[in-house]
Motif scaffolding. Structure first.
Motif, mmCIF file in Angstrom:
data_model
loop_
_atom_site.group_PDB
_atom_site.id
_atom_site.type_symbol
_atom_site.label_atom_id
_atom_site.label_comp_id
_atom_site.label_asym_id
_atom_site.label_seq_id
_atom_site.Cartn_x
_atom_site.Cartn_y
_atom_site.Cartn_z
ATOM 1 N N ALA A 35 23.933 -31.783 -41.816
ATOM 2 C CA ALA A 35 23.589 -30.597 -41.034
ATOM 3 C C ALA A 35 24.322 -29.355 -41.517
ATOM 4 O O ALA A 35 23.814 -28.234 -41.396
ATOM 5 N N ASP A 36 25.521 -29.523 -42.074
ATOM 6 C CA ASP A 36 26.339 -28.383 -42.480
ATOM 7 C C ASP A 36 26.410 -28.196 -43.982
ATOM 8 O O ASP A 36 27.197 -27.372 -44.456
ATOM 9 N N LEU A 37 25.618 -28.953 -44.748
ATOM 10 C CA LEU A 37 25.731 -28.873 -46.205
ATOM 11 C C LEU A 37 25.503 -27.450 -46.709
ATOM 12 O O LEU A 37 26.324 -26.911 -47.455
ATOM 13 N N PRO B 250 31.162 -33.916 -50.715
ATOM 14 C CA PRO B 250 31.248 -35.380 -50.689
ATOM 15 C C PRO B 250 29.875 -36.030 -50.523
ATOM 16 O O PRO B 250 28.939 -35.424 -49.990
ATOM 17 N N VAL B 251 29.783 -37.272 -50.983
ATOM 18 C CA VAL B 251 28.540 -38.039 -50.891
ATOM 19 C C VAL B 251 28.831 -39.374 -50.226
ATOM 20 O O VAL B 251 29.748 -40.095 -50.629
ATOM 21 N N PRO C 215 38.598 -32.259 -45.280
ATOM 22 C CA PRO C 215 38.082 -31.951 -43.944
ATOM 23 C C PRO C 215 37.068 -30.813 -44.016
ATOM 24 O O PRO C 215 37.139 -29.951 -44.906
ATOM 25 N N PRO C 216 36.113 -30.780 -43.090
ATOM 26 C CA PRO C 216 35.123 -29.708 -43.090
ATOM 27 C C PRO C 216 35.766 -28.330 -43.088
ATOM 28 O O PRO C 216 36.724 -28.070 -42.359
ATOM 29 N N GLY C 217 35.245 -27.470 -43.941
ATOM 30 C CA GLY C 217 35.743 -26.114 -44.021
ATOM 31 C C GLY C 217 36.867 -25.899 -45.005
ATOM 32 O O GLY C 217 37.220 -24.751 -45.307
ATOM 33 N N GLN C 218 37.439 -26.986 -45.523
ATOM 34 C CA GLN C 218 38.522 -26.855 -46.490
ATOM 35 C C GLN C 218 37.976 -27.006 -47.915
ATOM 36 O O GLN C 218 36.993 -27.714 -48.152
ATOM 37 N N THR C 219 38.634 -26.346 -48.851
ATOM 38 C CA THR C 219 38.294 -26.465 -50.263
ATOM 39 C C THR C 219 39.562 -26.690 -51.071
ATOM 40 O O THR C 219 40.662 -26.354 -50.621
ATOM 41 N N TRP D 110 36.291 -28.749 -54.830
ATOM 42 C CA TRP D 110 35.868 -29.747 -53.853
ATOM 43 C C TRP D 110 35.642 -29.047 -52.515
ATOM 44 O O TRP D 110 36.482 -28.288 -52.040
ATOM 45 N N THR D 111 34.488 -29.316 -51.907
ATOM 46 C CA THR D 111 34.029 -28.548 -50.743
ATOM 47 C C THR D 111 33.869 -29.476 -49.547
ATOM 48 O O THR D 111 32.872 -30.218 -49.443
ATOM 49 N N GLY D 112 34.835 -29.436 -48.637
ATOM 50 C CA GLY D 112 34.797 -30.303 -47.472
ATOM 51 C C GLY D 112 33.670 -29.946 -46.518
ATOM 52 O O GLY D 112 33.387 -28.773 -46.280
#
Length: 271
Positions: free
Chosen positions: A95-97, A116-117, A145-149, A205-207
């Motif tokens: 949903a947030d990709l 991530p996959v 974690p979501p939002g972190q890179t 890397w894109t959380g």
């Protein structure tokens, strides 16, 4: 930011493509979409009127995945796309990709972005609302974690997978797209990552930019792709001086199918 989601497809993955379309319509209805069909003849009844559609026929050695992705990117850029999201036909977008890639691109416009996959099991056909509950990113790569890179270390470029990634058009032009030396299975994504590293393009890397790989039968090592791996591995070696896919090559060698001769791997008679 105008986002384009780019997919290359074939008749063999028709069911996966249709499922991807359903999920994309639910989670990113505003995204421009481009699909490139790789069969000798595009399959009947599969085109979507709301999608930019192109055709890249196979080369003498197999499907031209890299060339297909290059064609999709060119079509999207011509339509004004400001972010290119490459999503393998086997993958469903979380949903947030799109949102996470968009945020990361704003912060890192010169980067190659990789989310991530999760690999789904054969029995899993999750609805969009269920995707967060089946998220299990593959442990071979960083999953933030979501939002972190995080910017990858130089030795992490080998962990880049072309299943799901994003770039701005400017960075895509800097990379030059996928190299045309590869047909059939293997090595084109590692080549792109090494091109990025050689060009000082950071891999980030894109959380939270989660993709979900739909199940299909595989073998390990991938025996039906042995000739492709040898041919594309040799092309990579000519460009970079080393062989990719070393684990598979060693497995083929242990089974007596190939052997190392100087700088080359060659198939043995009868293998």
């Amino acid at each position: 930011m105008k986002v384009a989601v780019l997919t290359v497809a074939s008749a063999a993955r028709r069911a996966h493509l249709e499922r991807q379309r359903e999920v994309l319509a639910a989670v990113a209805p505003e995204a421009l979409r481009a699909e490139v069909f790789l069969d000798a003849t595009p399959p009947d009844g599969i085109r979507d009127a709301d999608v930019l559609t192109r055709h890249v026929p196979p080369g003498p050695h197999g499907l031209r995945v890299g060339a297909g992705r290059n064609t999709a990117a060119a079509a999207a850029i011509a339509e004004g796309a400001e972010l290119l999201v490459f999503l393998d036909v086997d993958c469903l977008p979380g949903a947030d990709l799109v949102a996470r890639y968009t945020e990361a691109a704003a912060a890192h416009p010169d980067a190659l972005l990789a989310g991530p996959v999760t690999y789904l099991a054969s029995v899993q056909r999750p609805a969009v609302v269920d995707l967060p509950h089946v998220t299990r990113p593959h442990r071979a790569r960083p999953a933030l974690p979501p939002g972190q890179t995080r910017t990858a270390e130089p030795d992490e470029y080998d962990l880049f997978w072309s299943l799901s990634f994003a770039v701005t058009p400017a960075t895509w032009e800097r990379l030059g797209g996928f190299h045309d030396a590869y047909e059939g299975y293997g090595a084109e994504d590692t080549d792109l990552a090494w091109t990025a590293r050689a060009s000082d393009v950071p891999l980030v890397w894109t959380g939270g930019a989660d993709a979900y790989h739909q199940w299909h039968p595989v073998s390990s090592p991938p025996w039906r792709h042995l000739d492709d791996i040898l041919r594309n591995g040799a092309a990579f070696h000519r460009r970079w001086g080393v062989w990719p896919m070393g684990g598979w090559l060693e497995a083929f060698a242990a089974a007596g199918a190939i052997e190392r001769r100087g700088e080359l791997w060659v198939r043995l008679p009868g293998a």
